[in-house]
Design an enzyme around this catalytic site. Structure first.
Site, short mmCIF file in Angstrom:
data_model
loop_
_atom_site.label_atom_id
_atom_site.label_comp_id
_atom_site.label_asym_id
_atom_site.label_seq_id
_atom_site.Cartn_x
_atom_site.Cartn_y
_atom_site.Cartn_z
N GLN A 50 0.99 -0.90 0.03
CA GLN A 50 -0.15 0.00 -0.49
C GLN A 50 0.76 1.14 -0.24
O GLN A 50 1.16 1.88 0.99
CB GLN A 50 -0.74 -0.10 1.22
CG GLN A 50 -1.90 1.09 1.22
CD GLN A 50 -3.43 0.84 1.00
OE1 GLN A 50 -3.75 -0.45 1.90
NE2 GLN A 50 -4.15 1.75 1.33
N PHE A 51 1.09 1.74 -0.94
CA PHE A 51 1.94 3.01 -1.45
C PHE A 51 1.56 4.13 -0.61
O PHE A 51 2.05 4.91 -0.10
CB PHE A 51 2.45 3.31 -2.71
CG PHE A 51 1.45 3.46 -4.00
CD1 PHE A 51 1.69 5.00 -3.93
CD2 PHE A 51 0.99 2.54 -4.41
CE1 PHE A 51 0.81 5.18 -4.64
CE2 PHE A 51 -0.43 3.21 -4.74
CZ PHE A 51 -0.55 4.45 -5.59
N THR A 52 -0.03 4.16 -0.78
CA THR A 52 -0.99 5.34 -0.26
C THR A 52 -0.32 5.85 1.23
O THR A 52 -0.97 6.92 1.71
CB THR A 52 -1.55 5.20 -0.60
OG1 THR A 52 -2.49 4.25 0.28
CG2 THR A 52 -2.59 5.19 -2.29
#
Length: 150
Positions: free
Chosen positions: A78-80
């Protein structure tokens, strides 16, 4: 490395209509990486997550780890988690590691989680459009960042 831990009674990840990973009671981990994350960070995080006492014992106190209760783990990239929202209304992801860096970090973290758990963990698919479902237990949701481990 930054992680969001959710204690769940069940969780699953679906990609293009097919279930890729699914667990019963255990932990859903949303994992984000930066370019300066190290092997030491990954090892520390895997050990911390596996030993974190957030499951209830017979007296109803959070005294047991996911290992103690033989729970399962689902790890989703989850890069966010590294969204920067200081300016404007559109988040910037400049602090998130690019795929060439984060894919090996994600894969190594999954491997280290399997070693820490002593069994396979479930995963999503890096970079895919995933639909994650969960039933949060408690609810218990905890964030941990390797930059704040001391």
């Amino acid at each position: 490395m930054r992680i969001v831990i959710q204690r769940v009674t069940q969780a699953a990840v679906e990609i293009e209509g097919s279930t890729k990973g699914q667990i019963g009671p255990g932990l859903l981990l949303l994992a984000g990486f930066t370019s300066d994350d190290t092997e030491e960070d990954l090892k520390w995080m895997a050990g911390k997550v596996a030993a974190l006492r957030i499951f209830s014992d017979d007296e109803g106190k959070m005294n047991l780890s996911v290992k103690d209760v033989d729970g399962d783990v689902l790890v989703i990239s989850q890069f966010t988690l590294y969204a920067n929202t200081k300016k404007g209304n559109r988040p910037s992801y400049i602090n998130a590691a690019p795929p060439a860096v984060s894919i090996p970090l994600y894969e190594r973290f999954v491997q280290l989680m399997e070693e820490a758990m002593g069994k396979p963990v479930q995963t999503g698919e890096f970079g895919a459009d995933m639909k994650v479902s969960l039933l949060n237990d408690g609810p218990v949701t905890i964030t941990i960042d390797t930059k704040n481990k001391e």
